[in-house]
Design a protein around this motif. Structure first.
Motif, mmCIF file in Angstrom:
data_model
loop_
_atom_site.group_PDB
_atom_site.id
_atom_site.type_symbol
_atom_site.label_atom_id
_atom_site.label_comp_id
_atom_site.label_asym_id
_atom_site.label_seq_id
_atom_site.Cartn_x
_atom_site.Cartn_y
_atom_site.Cartn_z
ATOM 1 N N TYR A 1 44.067 58.493 35.586
ATOM 2 C CA TYR A 1 45.147 57.555 35.278
ATOM 3 C C TYR A 1 44.714 56.558 34.209
ATOM 4 C CZ TYR A 1 49.045 54.394 35.887
ATOM 5 O OH TYR A 1 50.155 53.618 35.660
ATOM 6 N N LEU A 2 43.497 56.083 34.301
ATOM 7 C CA LEU A 2 42.995 55.130 33.305
ATOM 8 C C LEU A 2 42.832 55.781 31.938
ATOM 9 C CD1 LEU A 2 40.368 53.164 35.395
ATOM 10 C CD2 LEU A 2 42.622 52.387 34.656
ATOM 11 N N LYS A 3 42.468 57.048 31.915
ATOM 12 C CA LYS A 3 42.364 57.751 30.635
ATOM 13 C C LYS A 3 43.735 57.925 29.992
ATOM 14 C CE LYS A 3 38.113 60.278 31.502
ATOM 15 N NZ LYS A 3 37.482 61.590 31.713
ATOM 16 N N GLN A 4 44.760 58.063 30.805
ATOM 17 C CA GLN A 4 46.120 58.209 30.293
ATOM 18 C C GLN A 4 46.728 56.871 29.870
ATOM 19 O OE1 GLN A 4 48.184 60.138 33.481
ATOM 20 N NE2 GLN A 4 47.294 62.150 33.054
ATOM 21 N N ASN A 5 46.170 55.766 30.362
ATOM 22 C CA ASN A 5 46.675 54.429 30.058
ATOM 23 C C ASN A 5 45.548 53.584 29.470
ATOM 24 O OD1 ASN A 5 49.460 54.525 31.276
ATOM 25 N ND2 ASN A 5 48.218 55.168 33.005
ATOM 26 N N PRO A 6 45.358 53.659 28.167
ATOM 27 C CA PRO A 6 44.229 52.950 27.547
ATOM 28 C C PRO A 6 44.304 51.430 27.673
ATOM 29 C CG PRO A 6 45.565 54.068 25.885
ATOM 30 C CD PRO A 6 46.107 54.457 27.218
ATOM 31 N N ASP A 7 45.509 50.875 27.817
ATOM 32 C CA ASP A 7 45.619 49.425 27.995
ATOM 33 C C ASP A 7 44.958 48.986 29.299
ATOM 34 O OD1 ASP A 7 46.966 49.128 25.625
ATOM 35 O OD2 ASP A 7 48.953 48.971 26.544
ATOM 36 N N LEU A 8 45.172 49.761 30.344
ATOM 37 C CA LEU A 8 44.550 49.416 31.627
ATOM 38 C C LEU A 8 43.033 49.592 31.563
ATOM 39 C CD1 LEU A 8 47.016 50.965 34.227
ATOM 40 C CD2 LEU A 8 46.763 48.577 33.571
ATOM 41 N N ALA A 9 42.587 50.631 30.875
ATOM 42 C CA ALA A 9 41.143 50.847 30.737
ATOM 43 C C ALA A 9 40.508 49.692 29.969
ATOM 44 C CB ALA A 9 40.882 52.168 30.031
ATOM 45 N N GLU A 10 41.185 49.218 28.940
ATOM 46 C CA GLU A 10 40.664 48.079 28.173
ATOM 47 C C GLU A 10 40.655 46.817 29.023
ATOM 48 O OE1 GLU A 10 41.708 45.620 24.096
ATOM 49 O OE2 GLU A 10 42.655 47.553 24.474
ATOM 50 N N PHE A 11 41.692 46.628 29.840
ATOM 51 C CA PHE A 11 41.744 45.473 30.732
ATOM 52 C C PHE A 11 40.551 45.488 31.683
ATOM 53 C CE2 PHE A 11 43.006 43.691 34.851
ATOM 54 C CZ PHE A 11 43.265 42.383 34.467
ATOM 55 N N ILE A 12 40.229 46.658 32.205
ATOM 56 C CA ILE A 12 39.093 46.770 33.124
ATOM 57 C C ILE A 12 37.792 46.444 32.400
ATOM 58 C CG2 ILE A 12 37.728 48.406 34.464
ATOM 59 C CD1 ILE A 12 40.264 49.651 35.427
ATOM 60 N N ARG A 13 37.679 46.813 31.138
ATOM 61 C CA ARG A 13 36.464 46.481 30.392
ATOM 62 C C ARG A 13 36.315 44.978 30.230
ATOM 63 N NH1 ARG A 13 38.284 50.790 26.847
ATOM 64 N NH2 ARG A 13 37.360 52.696 27.669
ATOM 65 N N TYR A 14 37.438 44.271 30.076
ATOM 66 C CA TYR A 14 37.385 42.812 29.967
ATOM 67 C C TYR A 14 37.150 42.142 31.317
ATOM 68 C CZ TYR A 14 39.114 42.963 25.162
ATOM 69 O OH TYR A 14 39.253 43.191 23.812
ATOM 70 N N HIS A 15 37.561 42.809 32.392
ATOM 71 C CA HIS A 15 37.416 42.265 33.746
ATOM 72 C C HIS A 15 36.710 43.290 34.626
ATOM 73 C CE1 HIS A 15 40.938 40.296 31.941
ATOM 74 N NE2 HIS A 15 40.455 39.226 32.533
ATOM 75 N N PRO A 16 35.386 43.387 34.519
ATOM 76 C CA PRO A 16 34.646 44.442 35.220
ATOM 77 C C PRO A 16 34.691 44.373 36.746
ATOM 78 C CG PRO A 16 33.180 43.090 33.863
ATOM 79 C CD PRO A 16 34.552 42.577 33.670
ATOM 80 N N ILE A 17 35.138 43.278 37.302
ATOM 81 C CA ILE A 17 35.246 43.196 38.764
ATOM 82 C C ILE A 17 36.204 44.252 39.295
ATOM 83 C CG2 ILE A 17 37.089 41.465 38.769
ATOM 84 C CD1 ILE A 17 34.153 41.514 41.203
ATOM 85 N N TRP A 18 37.128 44.696 38.450
ATOM 86 C CA TRP A 18 38.096 45.707 38.873
ATOM 87 C C TRP A 18 37.443 47.061 39.119
ATOM 88 C CZ3 TRP A 18 42.646 45.306 40.954
ATOM 89 C CH2 TRP A 18 43.321 44.099 40.818
ATOM 90 N N TYR A 19 36.308 47.340 38.498
ATOM 91 C CA TYR A 19 35.583 48.576 38.820
ATOM 92 C C TYR A 19 35.236 48.579 40.310
ATOM 93 C CZ TYR A 19 34.808 49.778 33.912
ATOM 94 O OH TYR A 19 34.972 50.124 32.601
ATOM 95 N N ARG A 20 34.742 47.462 40.793
ATOM 96 C CA ARG A 20 34.356 47.355 42.201
ATOM 97 C C ARG A 20 35.581 47.461 43.108
ATOM 98 N NH1 ARG A 20 31.082 42.208 43.522
ATOM 99 N NH2 ARG A 20 29.702 43.250 42.071
ATOM 100 N N TYR A 21 36.656 46.741 42.726
ATOM 101 C CA TYR A 21 37.869 46.795 43.548
ATOM 102 C C TYR A 21 38.401 48.212 43.679
ATOM 103 C CZ TYR A 21 38.207 41.683 42.977
ATOM 104 O OH TYR A 21 37.982 40.336 42.980
ATOM 105 N N LEU A 22 38.441 48.935 42.558
ATOM 106 C CA LEU A 22 39.007 50.285 42.580
ATOM 107 C C LEU A 22 38.081 51.296 43.254
ATOM 108 C CD1 LEU A 22 40.672 50.415 39.079
ATOM 109 C CD2 LEU A 22 41.793 50.177 41.297
ATOM 110 N N MET A 23 36.784 51.051 43.194
ATOM 111 C CA MET A 23 35.863 51.947 43.895
ATOM 112 C C MET A 23 36.020 51.798 45.407
ATOM 113 S SD MET A 23 32.359 52.019 41.706
ATOM 114 C CE MET A 23 31.612 53.202 42.808
ATOM 115 N N ARG A 24 36.228 50.582 45.854
ATOM 116 C CA ARG A 24 36.360 50.341 47.288
ATOM 117 C C ARG A 24 37.725 50.745 47.813
ATOM 118 N NH1 ARG A 24 33.469 44.411 47.691
ATOM 119 N NH2 ARG A 24 31.386 45.161 47.182
ATOM 120 N N ASP A 25 38.763 50.482 47.001
ATOM 121 C CA ASP A 25 40.120 50.775 47.450
ATOM 122 C C ASP A 25 40.975 51.226 46.261
ATOM 123 O OD1 ASP A 25 42.430 50.981 48.889
ATOM 124 O OD2 ASP A 25 42.758 48.827 49.078
#
Length: 77
Positions: free
Chosen positions: A8-32
């Motif tokens: 999904y993130l590969k299909q939506n580059p805006d969201l992938a870029e947002f995650i790069r600016y806010h890396p805490i979301w990697y942890r959130y998405l890994m957990r849930d």
């Protein structure tokens, strides 16, 4: 991270870029991975794509056009 989330993130580059600016979301998405909808909301706020932000932006642009019209009218006189 879940494969569906990665796809999904590969299909939506805006969201992938947002995650790069806010890396805490990697942890959130890994957990849930179900927090993807929350991620979308936060990204909309970040990029200024919410309805209220769009209305505010339009209002500011309209105000600027009015100011230019008044200035042109004053210069014409």
């Amino acid at each position: 991270m879940d494969n569906e989330v990665i796809t999904y993130l590969k299909q939506n580059p805006d969201l992938a870029e947002f995650i790069r600016y806010h890396p805490i979301w990697y942890r959130y998405l890994m957990r849930d991975p179900k927090r993807l909808s929350e991620l979308k909301k936060e990204a909309k706020k970040f990029y200024g794509k919410t309805f209220s932000q769009k209305v505010n932006n339009f209002s500011n642009q309209l105000q600027m056009v009015r100011m230019f019209a008044e200035m042109a009218k004053a210069m014409k006189d």
